[in-house]
Scaffold this motif. Structure first.
Motif, PDB file in Angstrom:
ATOM      1  N   VAL A 160       8.196 -45.726  -1.571  1.00  0.00           N
ATOM      2  CA  VAL A 160       9.481 -46.413  -1.464  1.00  0.00           C
ATOM      3  C   VAL A 160       9.372 -47.840  -1.987  1.00  0.00           C
ATOM      4  O   VAL A 160      10.233 -48.305  -2.745  1.00  0.00           O
ATOM      5  N   VAL A 161       8.325 -48.545  -1.607  1.00  0.00           N
ATOM      6  CA  VAL A 161       8.158 -49.928  -2.049  1.00  0.00           C
ATOM      7  C   VAL A 161       7.977 -49.997  -3.566  1.00  0.00           C
ATOM      8  O   VAL A 161       8.548 -50.870  -4.225  1.00  0.00           O
ATOM      9  N   ARG A 162       7.223 -49.080  -4.138  1.00  0.00           N
ATOM     10  CA  ARG A 162       7.049 -49.065  -5.593  1.00  0.00           C
ATOM     11  C   ARG A 162       8.379 -48.807  -6.296  1.00  0.00           C
ATOM     12  O   ARG A 162       8.690 -49.435  -7.303  1.00  0.00           O
ATOM     13  N   GLY A 163       9.175 -47.895  -5.759  1.00  0.00           N
ATOM     14  CA  GLY A 163      10.488 -47.619  -6.348  1.00  0.00           C
ATOM     15  C   GLY A 163      11.420 -48.810  -6.262  1.00  0.00           C
ATOM     16  O   GLY A 163      12.109 -49.148  -7.233  1.00  0.00           O
ATOM     17  N   GLU A 164      11.448 -49.470  -5.113  1.00  0.00           N
ATOM     18  CA  GLU A 164      12.294 -50.647  -4.952  1.00  0.00           C
ATOM     19  C   GLU A 164      11.825 -51.780  -5.853  1.00  0.00           C
ATOM     20  O   GLU A 164      12.637 -52.500  -6.445  1.00  0.00           O
ATOM     21  N   SER A 165      10.534 -51.943  -5.971  1.00  0.00           N
ATOM     22  CA  SER A 165       9.983 -52.975  -6.844  1.00  0.00           C
ATOM     23  C   SER A 165      10.379 -52.727  -8.289  1.00  0.00           C
ATOM     24  O   SER A 165      10.767 -53.646  -9.013  1.00  0.00           O
ATOM     25  N   ARG A 166      10.294 -51.473  -8.716  1.00  0.00           N
ATOM     26  CA  ARG A 166      10.680 -51.107 -10.080  1.00  0.00           C
ATOM     27  C   ARG A 166      12.163 -51.408 -10.307  1.00  0.00           C
ATOM     28  O   ARG A 166      12.547 -51.942 -11.344  1.00  0.00           O
TER      29      ARG A 166
END
Length: 69
Positions: free
Chosen positions: A36-42
């Motif tokens: 989730v954090v990687r997706g939000e960061s992207r």
């Protein structure tokens, strides 16, 4: 060593199902958090790039006020 065999270790003195399911849920939640954090960061990076591009385009084009004389 606290356990005589690998089977004893996995059984955890008959508490194995609880212990290993707790480890599994914890590991699963950590993996989901990372995804989730990687997706939000992207998404945030993509949005910021778009804003920077819009700002650069707006800065490079002359405004209406500068044409008025």
């Amino acid at each position: 060593m606290a356990f005589d065999s690998l089977a004893d270790f996995l059984a955890m003195g008959s508490h194995g199902p609880y212990v290993w399911s707790a480890w599994g849920v914890t590991l699963g939640l950590l993996v989901v958090c990372v995804i989730v954090v990687r997706g939000e960061s992207r998404t945030v990076r993509r949005t910021l790039r778009r804003r920077l591009r819009r700002g650069a385009v707006a800065a490079s084009t002359p405004s209406e006020a500068s044409h008025e004389g």
